[in-house]
Design a protein around this motif. Sequence first.
Motif, PDB file in Angstrom:
ATOM      1  N   ILE A  22      59.614 -51.803  34.868  1.00  0.00           N
ATOM      2  CA  ILE A  22      58.263 -51.717  35.426  1.00  0.00           C
ATOM      3  C   ILE A  22      57.361 -51.086  34.369  1.00  0.00           C
ATOM      4  N   GLY A  23      56.347 -51.843  33.956  1.00  0.00           N
ATOM      5  CA  GLY A  23      55.473 -51.414  32.851  1.00  0.00           C
ATOM      6  C   GLY A  23      55.870 -52.172  31.592  1.00  0.00           C
ATOM      7  N   ALA A  24      54.955 -53.010  31.120  1.00  0.00           N
ATOM      8  CA  ALA A  24      55.258 -53.833  29.930  1.00  0.00           C
ATOM      9  C   ALA A  24      54.498 -53.319  28.718  1.00  0.00           C
ATOM     10  N   GLY A  25      54.303 -52.013  28.670  1.00  0.00           N
ATOM     11  CA  GLY A  25      53.635 -51.406  27.509  1.00  0.00           C
ATOM     12  C   GLY A  25      54.625 -51.186  26.384  1.00  0.00           C
ATOM     13  N   GLY A  85      58.179 -50.010  27.785  1.00  0.00           N
ATOM     14  CA  GLY A  85      58.787 -51.098  28.563  1.00  0.00           C
ATOM     15  C   GLY A  85      59.244 -52.228  27.655  1.00  0.00           C
ATOM     16  N   ASP A  97      54.352 -55.983  35.200  1.00  0.00           N
ATOM     17  CA  ASP A  97      53.179 -55.153  34.885  1.00  0.00           C
ATOM     18  C   ASP A  97      52.033 -55.627  35.763  1.00  0.00           C
ATOM     19  N   ILE A 114      48.996 -55.953  34.620  1.00  0.00           N
ATOM     20  CA  ILE A 114      48.071 -56.727  33.779  1.00  0.00           C
ATOM     21  C   ILE A 114      48.552 -58.172  33.703  1.00  0.00           C
ATOM     22  N   TYR A 131      56.003 -58.253  42.421  1.00  0.00           N
ATOM     23  CA  TYR A 131      57.163 -57.380  42.648  1.00  0.00           C
ATOM     24  C   TYR A 131      58.351 -58.113  43.254  1.00  0.00           C
ATOM     25  N   GLY A 189      52.533 -46.417  33.527  1.00  0.00           N
ATOM     26  CA  GLY A 189      51.682 -45.231  33.497  1.00  0.00           C
ATOM     27  C   GLY A 189      51.161 -44.933  32.116  1.00  0.00           C
ATOM     28  N   ASN A 192      49.464 -40.179  36.425  1.00  0.00           N
ATOM     29  CA  ASN A 192      50.670 -40.989  36.648  1.00  0.00           C
ATOM     30  C   ASN A 192      51.269 -40.827  38.037  1.00  0.00           C
ATOM     31  N   ILE A 195      50.404 -43.749  40.342  1.00  0.00           N
ATOM     32  CA  ILE A 195      51.060 -44.963  39.835  1.00  0.00           C
ATOM     33  C   ILE A 195      52.537 -44.954  40.229  1.00  0.00           C
ATOM     34  N   VAL A 254      54.723 -47.497  42.583  1.00  0.00           N
ATOM     35  CA  VAL A 254      55.843 -48.245  42.002  1.00  0.00           C
ATOM     36  C   VAL A 254      57.122 -47.958  42.792  1.00  0.00           C
ATOM     37  N   VAL A 259      61.114 -43.054  33.276  1.00  0.00           N
ATOM     38  CA  VAL A 259      60.774 -42.698  31.894  1.00  0.00           C
ATOM     39  C   VAL A 259      59.351 -42.147  31.798  1.00  0.00           C
ATOM     40  N   THR A 260      58.516 -42.504  32.766  1.00  0.00           N
ATOM     41  CA  THR A 260      57.119 -42.072  32.748  1.00  0.00           C
ATOM     42  C   THR A 260      57.016 -40.548  32.738  1.00  0.00           C
TER      43      THR A 260
HETATM   44  N1  APR Z   1      52.334 -50.757  37.876  1.00  0.00           N
HETATM   45  C1  APR Z   1      52.930 -51.326  36.822  1.00  0.00           C
HETATM   46  N2  APR Z   1      52.537 -51.116  35.562  1.00  0.00           N
HETATM   47  C2  APR Z   1      51.514 -50.279  35.379  1.00  0.00           C
HETATM   48  C3  APR Z   1      50.858 -49.639  36.443  1.00  0.00           C
HETATM   49  C4  APR Z   1      51.303 -49.911  37.740  1.00  0.00           C
HETATM   50  N3  APR Z   1      50.751 -49.351  38.801  1.00  0.00           N
HETATM   51  N4  APR Z   1      49.882 -48.851  35.918  1.00  0.00           N
HETATM   52  C5  APR Z   1      49.934 -48.995  34.591  1.00  0.00           C
HETATM   53  N5  APR Z   1      50.920 -49.868  34.257  1.00  0.00           N
HETATM   54  C6  APR Z   1      51.312 -50.346  32.946  1.00  0.00           C
HETATM   55  C7  APR Z   1      50.133 -50.592  32.011  1.00  0.00           C
HETATM   56  O1  APR Z   1      49.472 -51.796  32.341  1.00  0.00           O
HETATM   57  C8  APR Z   1      50.814 -50.607  30.658  1.00  0.00           C
HETATM   58  O2  APR Z   1      51.155 -51.938  30.282  1.00  0.00           O
HETATM   59  O3  APR Z   1      52.099 -49.381  32.246  1.00  0.00           O
HETATM   60  C9  APR Z   1      52.079 -49.769  30.879  1.00  0.00           C
HETATM   61  C10 APR Z   1      52.104 -48.486  30.035  1.00  0.00           C
HETATM   62  O4  APR Z   1      52.181 -48.873  28.709  1.00  0.00           O
HETATM   63  P1  APR Z   1      51.598 -47.997  27.501  1.00  0.00           P
HETATM   64  O5  APR Z   1      50.196 -47.619  27.794  1.00  0.00           O
HETATM   65  O6  APR Z   1      51.906 -48.744  26.251  1.00  0.00           O
HETATM   66  O7  APR Z   1      52.442 -46.648  27.568  1.00  0.00           O
HETATM   67  P2  APR Z   1      53.923 -46.411  26.989  1.00  0.00           P
HETATM   68  O8  APR Z   1      53.846 -45.943  25.604  1.00  0.00           O
HETATM   69  O9  APR Z   1      54.763 -47.593  27.302  1.00  0.00           O
HETATM   70  O10 APR Z   1      54.389 -45.168  27.868  1.00  0.00           O
HETATM   71  C11 APR Z   1      54.652 -45.317  29.255  1.00  0.00           C
HETATM   72  O11 APR Z   1      56.449 -43.755  29.266  1.00  0.00           O
HETATM   73  O12 APR Z   1      57.357 -42.339  27.645  1.00  0.00           O
HETATM   74  C12 APR Z   1      56.486 -42.442  28.738  1.00  0.00           C
HETATM   75  O13 APR Z   1      54.795 -40.790  28.253  1.00  0.00           O
HETATM   76  C13 APR Z   1      55.048 -42.159  28.352  1.00  0.00           C
HETATM   77  O14 APR Z   1      54.178 -41.945  30.581  1.00  0.00           O
HETATM   78  C14 APR Z   1      54.282 -42.809  29.469  1.00  0.00           C
HETATM   79  C15 APR Z   1      55.164 -44.022  29.818  1.00  0.00           C
END
Ligand code: APR
Length: 319
Positions: free
Chosen positions: A16-19, A22, A42, A44, A74, A88, A104, A107, A111, A127-128
């Motif tokens: 969950i979360g494709a940043g 993820g 994600d 987005i 989901y 987050g 966070n 969020i 989730v 992990v968030t």
């Molecule tokens: N549901 C799903 N995804 C979400 C939501 C949500 N409600 N809100 C935000 N996101 C997604 C964002 O769209 C983004 O793609 O979470 C992703 C976060 O990615 P980044 O901003 O690149 O952050 P990242 O470096 O991956 O870190 C994420 O992990 O290690 C921890 O401290 C870090 O809390 C942070 C988390």
Amino acid sequence: MEKSHLNSKRKKLSIIGAGAVGTSVAQWAFARNIADEIVIFDIIEGLPQGKALDLSQSSPLWNANCKVIGTNDYDLTSDSDVIVITAGLARKPGMTRDDLLQKNLEIIKGVAIEVSKRSPQSKIIVVTNPIDAMVYVTYKTSGFPRNRIIGMAGVLDSARYRTLIAKKLNVSPKDVTALVIGIHGDHMLPLVRLASVGGVPLSELLSKEEIDDIIHKTQHGGAEIVSLLKTGSAFITPGLASVEMAEAILNDQKRIMPCAVYLEGEFGVNGIFLGAPVILGAEGVERIIEFKLTDEEKTALSNSVKAVKNQIAATGLDG
Ligand code: APR
């Protein structure tokens, strides 16, 4: 690849979360072939789909044959065996992990509700950041038993600690055994007493000053990366650390790793998540490995406990 009794059905990992984190989880999980199906979710539109497509096109090069799906729905995460939550905000320079808490919190609550109802038997790795509070929020929101909710922190922090020790001594990191327990924050405890290099106690090999410097660098390892990256926080090793944990569960490996776990009296701590060594297997946390702390370690751990309790109070979910 080692196969376990779980393999009577396809193993499914959802992220969950494709940043940044993820994506790192997906990439390492794919390369290490730990699941039959990886779902990247994600909010987005297009982001998880694009990343899934990109990753799946590496198949011929990795010789990996895992199905990868990117989605904003989901429902496609349903019946996952393991879920890794990375959704987050990440830290920017000058921010502490605590600064992320309120942002966070909502969020992670959302989730946790969505994933727990679709994958009621899953194990969830959080992990968030701030991890110790976010894993608590996931625990309270999902209603899952404590063995199925785990925070990723100790594997990362211990990897940083081991790397610093290895560099200082110019030895292979493989031969360094070292453990970080407590909070994922400035009050974490890189344990000196239990650190060894090829079986030789660390304290025999380095001076107190040198060890103190390594401890300080371990505690502030994340912040150092944030200040260099400027736009986010560490993602490569956090992703791999999460995959180590997911793999231990999916393949029932009974690995011993430091993870944030819900303590019910272990180490004299009750009702919060805190980093401690555990056995990870098919049931998630199969055992918390409790050991006697020295008075000095107890005092240091109490600072971790205070800091986590403050975070939990700020979530409004305490008690
Ligand atoms: N549901 C799903 N995804 C979400 C939501 C949500 N409600 N809100 C935000 N996101 C997604 C964002 O769209 C983004 O793609 O979470 C992703 C976060 O990615 P980044 O901003 O690149 O952050 P990242 O470096 O991956 O870190 C994420 O992990 O290690 C921890 O401290 C870090 O809390 C942070 C988390």
